[in-house]
Write a protein that holds these residues in place. Structure first.
Motif, PDB file in Angstrom:
ATOM      1  N   ALA A  74       0.566  -1.085   0.230  1.00 20.24           N
ATOM      2  CA  ALA A  74      -0.225  -0.068   0.238  1.00 20.24           C
ATOM      3  C   ALA A  74       0.580   1.141   0.196  1.00 20.24           C
ATOM      4  N   THR A  75       0.127   2.329  -1.071  1.00 19.51           N
ATOM      5  CA  THR A  75       0.744   3.432  -0.703  1.00 19.51           C
ATOM      6  C   THR A  75       0.626   5.052  -0.484  1.00 19.51           C
ATOM      7  N   ILE A  76       0.431   6.045   0.034  1.00 14.62           N
ATOM      8  CA  ILE A  76       0.373   7.257   0.034  1.00 14.62           C
ATOM      9  C   ILE A  76       0.360   7.294  -1.425  1.00 14.62           C
ATOM     10  N   HIS A 306      -6.508  -2.817   1.035  1.00 15.71           N
ATOM     11  CA  HIS A 306      -6.383  -1.395   2.337  1.00 15.71           C
ATOM     12  C   HIS A 306      -5.457  -0.607   1.645  1.00 15.71           C
ATOM     13  N   GLY A 307      -5.163   0.097   2.781  1.00 17.34           N
ATOM     14  CA  GLY A 307      -4.820   1.794   2.524  1.00 17.34           C
ATOM     15  C   GLY A 307      -3.113   1.371   3.727  1.00 17.34           C
ATOM     16  N   THR A 308      -2.301   2.314   3.954  1.00 17.80           N
ATOM     17  CA  THR A 308      -1.000   2.292   4.917  1.00 17.80           C
ATOM     18  C   THR A 308      -1.121   2.139   6.301  1.00 17.80           C
ATOM     19  N   VAL A 309      -2.989   1.944   6.189  1.00 18.78           N
ATOM     20  CA  VAL A 309      -2.594   1.785   7.953  1.00 18.78           C
ATOM     21  C   VAL A 309      -2.545   3.034   8.984  1.00 18.78           C
ATOM     22  N   GLN A 310      -2.440   4.221   8.386  1.00 16.07           N
ATOM     23  CA  GLN A 310      -1.325   5.290   9.209  1.00 16.07           C
ATOM     24  C   GLN A 310      -1.477   5.649  10.467  1.00 16.07           C
ATOM     25  N   ARG A 311      -2.627   5.677  11.221  1.00 19.80           N
ATOM     26  CA  ARG A 311      -3.441   5.937  12.748  1.00 19.80           C
ATOM     27  C   ARG A 311      -2.180   4.639  13.586  1.00 19.80           C
TER      28      ARG A 311
END
Ligand code: NAP
Ligand code: MG
Length: 402
Positions: A74-76, A306-311
């Protein structure tokens, strides 16, 4: 046991934040002990995309064209906040958008089912697979935000220089305008990819657009699908005992909620983007979904949906433990290795990938899982594992069976 040898390298595309933290751990603990991994590595982390003026994204897509199979982290996709956070030169485009535009094709997203997590929609018994057209529409648009009123037009200049014009609206004041496109060639390959997928999985194909409102744009999708089905797939579908069903998107949404699942839902680009997240979440978690881009030219790109799970990443940076679910990332690897195994006639590589997938399912079904799943599973989890513990548990179990 001797390690499984590979022939052709996998195109390995790394990404950002929490998923970048998990990526090397998955490789080191779940794959490298069993497979002599051959990869061509591309760092699509935001810093390197910025440093290379996004050239690395083009290089990665070209490498998939060369070798056939890629696995992507996953990438921003930077927004203004990310530009400031990483001091970026500019708001780089979505790497997924760039890669999909270069490879064309359809993204198939399939929920990963386990017997201790029941779908949010109680009638759903089988996975609903979303086939998302990965080219054009709003993802490759032109937009204008006007400061005044004025006339908005759509103009097409054909190859002979002849213009066709249509008024969109006489804007009475400031407003917004958008132009989008698609091509018959891309829609045709989208249709064929979906019909091939249905045949391969022996499942019905549902397709939906809004052709009652969009009488040329959406209707073209409908007509191309119907035409290709009629001429190339009708007999094959009949022989297989499966059906192709076209209806309006609203109708499909309503019917889907009452169905028992088990079909491919072919969606236009935006519908697929949104609906695949809804379907994934209703089946349990964004992390319980496999995702593959199938290009009409025979290229495959496996990724987590899914995304990069920033949180979780910010927690990780503070030294706190996270319970990030690595299942979709693992399935990206197993999907890619399995495809490489099929292409290079390496049955051992395919068998290994399947064993790893089975280990994941069995581990969760026996009650060992990350927090996202523990929150929704029944019977309750035996143990809620942190990000590393979950991968370690899988690694131990994999060693035991191999
Ligand atoms: P996200 O990374 O998908 O995460 C959204 C939330 O979903 C998380 O905060 C977490 O919920 C839950 N979640 C997602 N994946 C999980 C996992 N593996 N394990 C456990 N929980 C998980 O979306 P986002 O935070 O909105 O986006 C972050 C970045 O990802 C953005 O910069 C965006 O551009 C990028 N993105 C990339 C891709 C891609 O490359 N394929 C796709 C989408 C987004 P809780 O916080 O409640 O635990
Ligand atoms: Mg989405």
């Amino acid at each position: 046991m001797a390690k499984i040898q590979m022939e052709t390298p996998l195109v390995e595309i790394d990404g950002d934040e929490m998923t970048r933290v998990l990526w090397p751990i998955i490789k080191k603990k779940l794959i490298a002990p069993f497979v002599e991994l051959k990869t061509q590595y591309y760092d699509l982390g935001i810093k390197n995309r910025d440093k290379t003026d996004d050239q690395v994204t083009l290089d990665a897509a070209n490498a998939i064209k060369k070798y056939g199979v890629g696995v992507k982290n996953a990438t921003i996709t930077p927004n203004q906040a990310r530009v400031e956070e990483y001091s970026l030169k500019k708001q780089w485009k979505s790497p997924n958008g760039t890669i999909r535009a270069m490879l064309d094709g359809t993204v198939f997203r399939k929920p990963i089912l386990v017997n201790n997590i029941k779908p949010g929609v109680t009638s759903w018994k089988k996975p609903i697979i979303v086939g998302r057209h990965a080219y054009g529409d709003v993802y490759k648009n032109a937009e204008i935000k006007t400061r005044t009123g004025g006339k908005a037009e759509i103009v097409f200049t054909d190859t002979q220089g002849k213009e066709t014009r249509e008024t969109i609206m006489e804007l009475p004041g400031p407003g917004i305008i958008q132009g989008i496109h698609n091509t018959n060639a891309s829609i045709s390959s989208f249709a064929r990819a979906c019909f091939e997928y249905s045949l391969d999985q022996k499942i019905d194909c549902w397709f939906s657009t809004k052709d009652t409102i969009s009488k040329r744009y959406d209707e073209t999708f409908k007509l191309i699908f119907e035409n290709i089905f009629e001429h190339e797939y009708k007999l094959k579908f009949e022989t297989m005992g499966i059906t192709f069903f076209y209806t309006l998107i609203d109708d499909v949404v309503a019917r889907m909620m009452k169905s028992e699942g088990g079909m491919l839902w072919a969606c236009k680009n935006y519908d697929g983007d949104v609906m695949s997240d809804m379907v994934a979440s209703a089946f349990g978690s964004l992390a319980m979904m496999s995702s593959v881009l199938v290009s009409p030219h025979g290229y495959y790109e496996y990724e987590a949906a899914h995304g990069t799970v920033q949180r979780h990443y910010y927690k990780h940076l503070k030294g706190e433990k996270t319970s990030t679910n690595a299942v979709a990332l693992i399935y990206a690897w197993t999907g890619a290795l399995k495809k490489r195994g099929e292409m290079d006639a390496l049955p051992q590589l395919c068998a290994f990938s399947e064993k790893l997938e089975k280990t994941v399912i069995k581990t969760i079904e026996e009650g060992y899982m990350t927090g996202d799943l523990a929150a929704i599973c029944n019977p309750p989890a035996k143990k809620i594992l942190d990000s590393n513990q979950f991968i370690d548990t899988l690694a131990q179990r994999l060693k035991d069976i191999l």
